[in-house]
Scaffold this motif. Structure first.
Motif, PDB file in Angstrom:
ATOM      1  N   PRO A  61       3.455   3.320  -1.321  1.00 50.01           N
ATOM      2  CA  PRO A  61       3.002   2.863  -0.005  1.00 50.01           C
ATOM      3  C   PRO A  61       3.508   3.801   1.082  1.00 50.01           C
ATOM      4  CG  PRO A  61       4.851   1.534  -0.737  1.00 50.01           C
ATOM      5  CD  PRO A  61       4.540   2.484  -1.866  1.00 50.01           C
ATOM      6  N   ALA A  62       2.633   4.162   2.008  1.00 57.37           N
ATOM      7  CA  ALA A  62       3.021   5.034   3.111  1.00 57.37           C
ATOM      8  C   ALA A  62       3.678   4.223   4.223  1.00 57.37           C
ATOM      9  CB  ALA A  62       1.798   5.770   3.651  1.00 57.37           C
ATOM     10  N   ASP A  63       4.507   4.874   5.022  1.00 58.54           N
ATOM     11  CA  ASP A  63       5.044   4.228   6.216  1.00 58.54           C
ATOM     12  C   ASP A  63       3.889   3.834   7.134  1.00 58.54           C
ATOM     13  OD1 ASP A  63       7.622   4.596   5.326  1.00 58.54           O
ATOM     14  OD2 ASP A  63       7.919   6.465   6.435  1.00 58.54           O
ATOM     15  N   LEU A  64       4.141   2.862   7.997  1.00 56.98           N
ATOM     16  CA  LEU A  64       3.075   2.323   8.832  1.00 56.98           C
ATOM     17  C   LEU A  64       2.608   3.271   9.922  1.00 56.98           C
ATOM     18  CD1 LEU A  64       4.130  -1.418   9.162  1.00 56.98           C
ATOM     19  CD2 LEU A  64       2.336  -0.429   7.719  1.00 56.98           C
ATOM     20  N   ILE A  65       3.272   4.415  10.089  1.00 60.80           N
ATOM     21  CA  ILE A  65       2.774   5.405  11.032  1.00 60.80           C
ATOM     22  C   ILE A  65       1.466   6.024  10.540  1.00 60.80           C
ATOM     23  CG2 ILE A  65       4.051   7.353  10.054  1.00 60.80           C
ATOM     24  CD1 ILE A  65       4.462   8.403  12.883  1.00 60.80           C
ATOM     25  N   TYR A  66       1.230   5.929   9.230  1.00 63.25           N
ATOM     26  CA  TYR A  66      -0.009   6.465   8.640  1.00 63.25           C
ATOM     27  C   TYR A  66      -1.044   5.349   8.516  1.00 63.25           C
ATOM     28  CZ  TYR A  66       3.277  10.112   7.205  1.00 63.25           C
ATOM     29  OH  TYR A  66       4.239  11.095   7.198  1.00 63.25           O
ATOM     30  N   GLU A  67      -2.290   5.656   8.861  1.00 62.96           N
ATOM     31  CA  GLU A  67      -3.343   4.668   8.688  1.00 62.96           C
ATOM     32  C   GLU A  67      -4.616   5.377   8.219  1.00 62.96           C
ATOM     33  OE1 GLU A  67      -5.507   4.046  12.972  1.00 62.96           O
ATOM     34  OE2 GLU A  67      -3.707   2.867  12.606  1.00 62.96           O
ATOM     35  N   PRO A  68      -5.529   4.655   7.584  1.00 61.03           N
ATOM     36  CA  PRO A  68      -6.727   5.291   7.036  1.00 61.03           C
ATOM     37  C   PRO A  68      -7.707   5.681   8.131  1.00 61.03           C
ATOM     38  CG  PRO A  68      -6.902   2.919   6.816  1.00 61.03           C
ATOM     39  CD  PRO A  68      -5.516   3.195   7.340  1.00 61.03           C
ATOM     40  N   THR A  69      -8.391   6.788   7.927  1.00 60.72           N
ATOM     41  CA  THR A  69      -9.433   7.192   8.871  1.00 60.72           C
ATOM     42  C   THR A  69     -10.723   6.422   8.632  1.00 60.72           C
ATOM     43  OG1 THR A  69     -10.018   8.997   7.365  1.00 60.72           O
ATOM     44  CG2 THR A  69      -8.527   9.529   9.191  1.00 60.72           C
ATOM     45  N   TYR A  70     -10.854   5.860   7.437  1.00 58.40           N
ATOM     46  CA  TYR A  70     -12.076   5.129   7.113  1.00 58.40           C
ATOM     47  C   TYR A  70     -11.790   4.182   5.950  1.00 58.40           C
ATOM     48  CZ  TYR A  70     -17.004   4.264   6.001  1.00 58.40           C
ATOM     49  OH  TYR A  70     -18.220   3.667   5.774  1.00 58.40           O
ATOM     50  N   VAL A  71     -12.291   2.964   6.038  1.00 59.66           N
ATOM     51  CA  VAL A  71     -12.155   2.008   4.939  1.00 59.66           C
ATOM     52  C   VAL A  71     -13.484   1.944   4.205  1.00 59.66           C
ATOM     53  CG1 VAL A  71     -11.677  -0.378   4.290  1.00 59.66           C
ATOM     54  CG2 VAL A  71     -10.415   0.677   6.187  1.00 59.66           C
ATOM     55  N   GLY A  72     -13.463   2.359   2.924  1.00 60.65           N
ATOM     56  CA  GLY A  72     -14.684   2.420   2.136  1.00 60.65           C
ATOM     57  C   GLY A  72     -14.899   1.192   1.273  1.00 60.65           C
ATOM     58  N   GLU A  73     -15.414   1.410   0.086  1.00 55.32           N
ATOM     59  CA  GLU A  73     -15.761   0.307  -0.814  1.00 55.32           C
ATOM     60  C   GLU A  73     -14.515  -0.300  -1.451  1.00 55.32           C
ATOM     61  OE1 GLU A  73     -18.398   1.960  -3.682  1.00 55.32           O
ATOM     62  OE2 GLU A  73     -20.092   2.108  -2.292  1.00 55.32           O
ATOM     63  N   ALA A  74     -14.612  -1.594  -1.755  1.00 55.05           N
ATOM     64  CA  ALA A  74     -13.539  -2.273  -2.478  1.00 55.05           C
ATOM     65  C   ALA A  74     -13.351  -1.610  -3.842  1.00 55.05           C
ATOM     66  CB  ALA A  74     -13.868  -3.750  -2.642  1.00 55.05           C
ATOM     67  N   TYR A  75     -12.087  -1.427  -4.229  1.00 56.23           N
ATOM     68  CA  TYR A  75     -11.807  -0.699  -5.469  1.00 56.23           C
ATOM     69  C   TYR A  75     -10.901  -1.475  -6.419  1.00 56.23           C
ATOM     70  CZ  TYR A  75     -10.207   3.047  -8.567  1.00 56.23           C
ATOM     71  OH  TYR A  75      -9.907   3.814  -9.660  1.00 56.23           O
ATOM     72  N   ALA A  76      -9.893  -2.142  -5.887  1.00 50.01           N
ATOM     73  CA  ALA A  76      -8.915  -2.826  -6.739  1.00 50.01           C
ATOM     74  C   ALA A  76      -8.480  -4.129  -6.066  1.00 50.01           C
ATOM     75  CB  ALA A  76      -7.706  -1.926  -6.999  1.00 50.01           C
ATOM     76  N   PHE A  77      -7.938  -5.013  -6.890  1.00 49.08           N
ATOM     77  CA  PHE A  77      -7.506  -6.319  -6.383  1.00 49.08           C
ATOM     78  C   PHE A  77      -6.074  -6.579  -6.830  1.00 49.08           C
ATOM     79  CE2 PHE A  77      -7.211 -11.015  -6.596  1.00 49.08           C
ATOM     80  CZ  PHE A  77      -7.493 -11.295  -5.260  1.00 49.08           C
ATOM     81  N   TYR A  78      -5.223  -6.890  -5.846  1.00 45.00           N
ATOM     82  CA  TYR A  78      -3.816  -7.186  -6.114  1.00 45.00           C
ATOM     83  C   TYR A  78      -3.678  -8.701  -6.162  1.00 45.00           C
ATOM     84  CZ  TYR A  78       1.296  -6.950  -5.467  1.00 45.00           C
ATOM     85  OH  TYR A  78       2.662  -7.066  -5.612  1.00 45.00           O
ATOM     86  N   LYS A  79      -3.743  -9.241  -7.361  1.00 44.45           N
ATOM     87  CA  LYS A  79      -3.777 -10.698  -7.523  1.00 44.45           C
ATOM     88  C   LYS A  79      -2.523 -11.355  -7.000  1.00 44.45           C
ATOM     89  CE  LYS A  79      -4.819 -14.249 -10.987  1.00 44.45           C
ATOM     90  NZ  LYS A  79      -5.171 -14.501 -12.417  1.00 44.45           N
TER      91      LYS A  79
END
Length: 206
Positions: free
Chosen positions: A43-61
């Motif tokens: 997990p990255a520190d919260l200073i990093y954020e995604p430039t784009y949220v794409g398709e769903a890929y995985a599920f953390y139950k």
């Protein structure tokens, strides 16, 4: 009858959510690391954020969390939570060393108001201004910040085409005429002086 119909609708929605999660790859936490199959992420520190949220890929139950691709980037290298402004966690492969702000060498800074939907107010593209912002963050003296909430808060999203998957997101807090560059994760701020006054004076401030 209406109660029965409502109950059936709720059950249908629940079954759809379960089936959606079951159809995705399993995102797991084991031995101190996150993994999807053989792919291991940090997990990255919260200073990093995604430039784009794409398709769903995985599920953390365990956390009832869906993980998404970052655009068209390789999901074995990059994943992200659903975007929730400055609280979004990016996950990256162990082989990737994320850049510092200086290493990022941003070519532009996108100035936004914080929120779940990012709306850009304006871009800063002047290289000298970006370099000064970077140096202030990396080397500036920590400011004695006011203890009250800021009058206005902005997000400064630093972007480089060398790292198209991520922004480095810092807050810009305004108290009256004083402005500070602030790292929400490190809880550290530095005074900006009049560095950005010209940008906000041009009518970009809502």
């Amino acid at each position: 009858m209406r109660k029965t119909a409502l109950l059936l609708a709720l059950l249908l929605c629940a079954s759809l959510l379960v089936s959606c999660g079951d159809s995705l790859a399993s995102f797991q936490y084991k031995n101190g690391k996150y993994a999807v199959g053989k792919d291991v992420y940090l997990p990255a520190d919260l200073i990093y954020e995604p430039t784009y949220v794409g398709e769903a890929y995985a599920f953390y139950k365990r956390g009832n969390i869906t993980l998404y691709r970052i655009g068209d980037n390789d999901p074995s290298l990059w994943l992200t939570e659903e975007y929730v402004s400055g609280m979004t966690t990016v996950f990256h492969a162990e082989s990737i060393t994320l850049p510092t702000l200086a290493d990022l060498d941003a070519e532009k800074v996108i100035v936004c108001r914080p929120g779940e939907i990012t709306v850009a107010l304006f871009d800063i593209t002047d290289k000298e201004t970006i370099r000064t912002l970077t140096n202030l963050y990396e080397q500036g003296e920590e400011a004695d910040m006011p203890l009250t909430d800021a009058d206005v808060e902005y997000e400064l999203k630093f972007y480089s085409p060398d790292w198209p998957q991520i922004y480095m997101n810092l807050s810009c807090l305004q108290y009256g005429e004083d402005m500070y560059l602030y790292d929400n994760a490190a809880h550290r701020g530095v005074a900006l002086g009049d560095l950005l006054d010209g940008y906000f004076a041009d009518g970009a401030q809502p």
